[in-house]
Design an enzyme around this catalytic site. Sequence first.
Site, PDB file in Angstrom:
ATOM      1  N   ASP A 178      74.742   0.722  30.652  1.00 56.99           N
ATOM      2  CA  ASP A 178      74.115   0.825  31.958  1.00 56.99           C
ATOM      3  C   ASP A 178      72.936  -0.147  31.974  1.00 56.99           C
ATOM      4  OD1 ASP A 178      72.884   1.376  34.307  1.00 56.99           O
ATOM      5  OD2 ASP A 178      72.617   3.526  33.951  1.00 56.99           O
TER       6      ASP A 178
ATOM      7  N   TYR B 204      68.638   7.604  32.138  1.00 57.24           N
ATOM      8  CA  TYR B 204      68.933   7.947  33.525  1.00 57.24           C
ATOM      9  C   TYR B 204      70.019   7.012  34.031  1.00 57.24           C
ATOM     10  CZ  TYR B 204      68.259   8.546  38.596  1.00 57.24           C
ATOM     11  OH  TYR B 204      68.433   8.778  39.942  1.00 57.24           O
TER      12      TYR B 204
ATOM     13  N   LYS C 176      69.643  -2.957  40.965  1.00 56.65           N
ATOM     14  CA  LYS C 176      68.282  -3.478  41.048  1.00 56.65           C
ATOM     15  C   LYS C 176      68.237  -5.015  41.256  1.00 56.65           C
ATOM     16  CE  LYS C 176      66.324   0.715  39.389  1.00 56.65           C
ATOM     17  NZ  LYS C 176      66.781   1.679  38.415  1.00 56.65           N
TER      18      LYS C 176
HETATM   19  C1  LIG Z   1      67.720   2.883  38.707  1.00 55.61           C
HETATM   20  C2  LIG Z   1      68.787   3.181  37.733  1.00 55.61           C
HETATM   21  C3  LIG Z   1      70.015   3.755  38.124  1.00 55.61           C
HETATM   22  C4  LIG Z   1      70.256   4.240  39.514  1.00 55.61           C
HETATM   23  O1  LIG Z   1      70.248   3.217  40.453  1.00 55.61           O
HETATM   24  P1  LIG Z   1      69.975   3.586  42.000  1.00 55.61           P
HETATM   25  O2  LIG Z   1      70.151   2.273  42.694  1.00 55.61           O
HETATM   26  O3  LIG Z   1      68.592   4.145  42.066  1.00 55.61           O
HETATM   27  O4  LIG Z   1      70.995   4.575  42.396  1.00 55.61           O
HETATM   28  C5  LIG Z   1      71.002   3.897  37.174  1.00 55.61           C
HETATM   29  N1  LIG Z   1      70.812   3.520  35.899  1.00 55.61           N
HETATM   30  C6  LIG Z   1      69.666   2.974  35.483  1.00 55.61           C
HETATM   31  C7  LIG Z   1      69.510   2.554  34.061  1.00 55.61           C
HETATM   32  C8  LIG Z   1      68.600   2.807  36.375  1.00 55.61           C
HETATM   33  O5  LIG Z   1      67.435   2.308  35.940  1.00 55.61           O
END
Ligand SMILES: *Cc1c(COP(=O)(O)O)cnc(C)c1O
Length: 432
Positions: free
Chosen positions: A241, A145, A269
């Site tokens: 990511d 994701y 995060k």
């Molecule tokens: C949470 C997450 C996102 C998205 O971040 P948001 O702040 O919710 O938009 C993207 N990539 C990874 C791996 C994530 O865990």
Amino acid sequence: MLNFEKSKQAFQESSRYLPGGVNSPVRAFKNVGGEPLFIAKGDGAHIFDIDGNRYLDYVLSWGPLILGHADPQVVKDLQAAVARGTSYGAPTILETELAKKIQAIVPSLEMMRMVSSGTEATMSAIRLARGYTHRDKIVKFIGNYHGHSDSLLVDAGSGVATFNDIHEAPGVPEDLAYDTLTVAYNDIEGIKQVFSAHGEEIAGVIVEPIAGNMGVIPGTADFLQTLRTLTSEAGALLIFDEVMSGFRAAFHGAQSLYHITPDLTTLGKVVGGGLPVGVFGGRKEIMKWITPDGPVYHAGTLSGNPLAMTGGLSTLAQLDESLYKQMTARTDELMTGIKGAADAHGVPITVHHVGTMWSYFFNQGPVNNFDDVQKSDVTYFAKFFKALLQHGIYTAPSQFETNFMSSKHTEADIETTIAAFNAAFDDVARTK
Ligand SMILES: *Cc1c(COP(=O)(O)O)cnc(C)c1O
């Protein structure tokens, strides 16, 4: 039985104004049934719902709160910052300070841009990869994701898997989906085939080096090394990511565990310490393509917001190797306890953890990709989740999500949690 009456009422009320009663779908408890808890406050490792129930919290705002809730220093720094004004739309020294701090911890970010969410970070990194390479195609992995932007919502794991057929992304133009190639996670042959067919057209490969949006599934070293080699050979960019794994899987991120340097990295995060921050950055030569230095457009009214920068700075300032050692040891202990409890009750389980990220699958294993995750017993999970809640343990309300450890979870909290897992296994066995 705990009383959830006020949360139930609050949910009825919120559902009149917000689709599903929430502002982000995984909060809605849809796949465990029932209503979500409405939270009144957090304190260290605990959260309190509006009915006054207290829980040990392993969701931690879905990752950001590595120092737990309302860390005294973070609160103090934020209070001082808010008194100076909340946003100026002009540069502040805080942005440079946070950038320096991030670079000291994750050196591959030679230059970076601050944004307000992980979604914005990955969306911008993808645009940059496309602009820089003059190519359109992006490769992502099934069950990874990367936020909810159009190009990245195909086969996007967790929330999407919980609510839809994972292949579907209504609202995403087919042409965009056409430029997103998807491959099974940890599938070395699969990615080699994609590169032999499309290598020249691929702008970049985006990957969660340690997947955290289908439960925790570490990428294998061979798989990630293959991505590095294939992208370099084809002139495509490798994008790690690390919105979740950054400052989570290890102090210096997943890239430090694998000794792989990506071209671009996205963070989020933890980097905002509970305030809205995302970051994309990497090789200077590539980042120079961003406006106003280069032609690839990027902007944001609240990008680098002083409160958000303060949340990040105050949090990162408290992190160091010894803290990760402590949190990782406690996570190890918890995983051993959970595995032991499941085994003692004859419940098939696979536990995965890296650093402060952890999850368990009601599944014999092995669990190496999204297909494997799908074999988990989600009916059992729903029952078990509710039983845990009754014992005061708040975990992610989905079999497809990751739980976290904070610096505020004590040795005693771990023991309490293991006891609660044992009790929850008993409870579910009794109701069968
Ligand atoms: C949470 C997450 C996102 C998205 O971040 P948001 O702040 O919710 O938009 C993207 N990539 C990874 C791996 C994530 O865990």
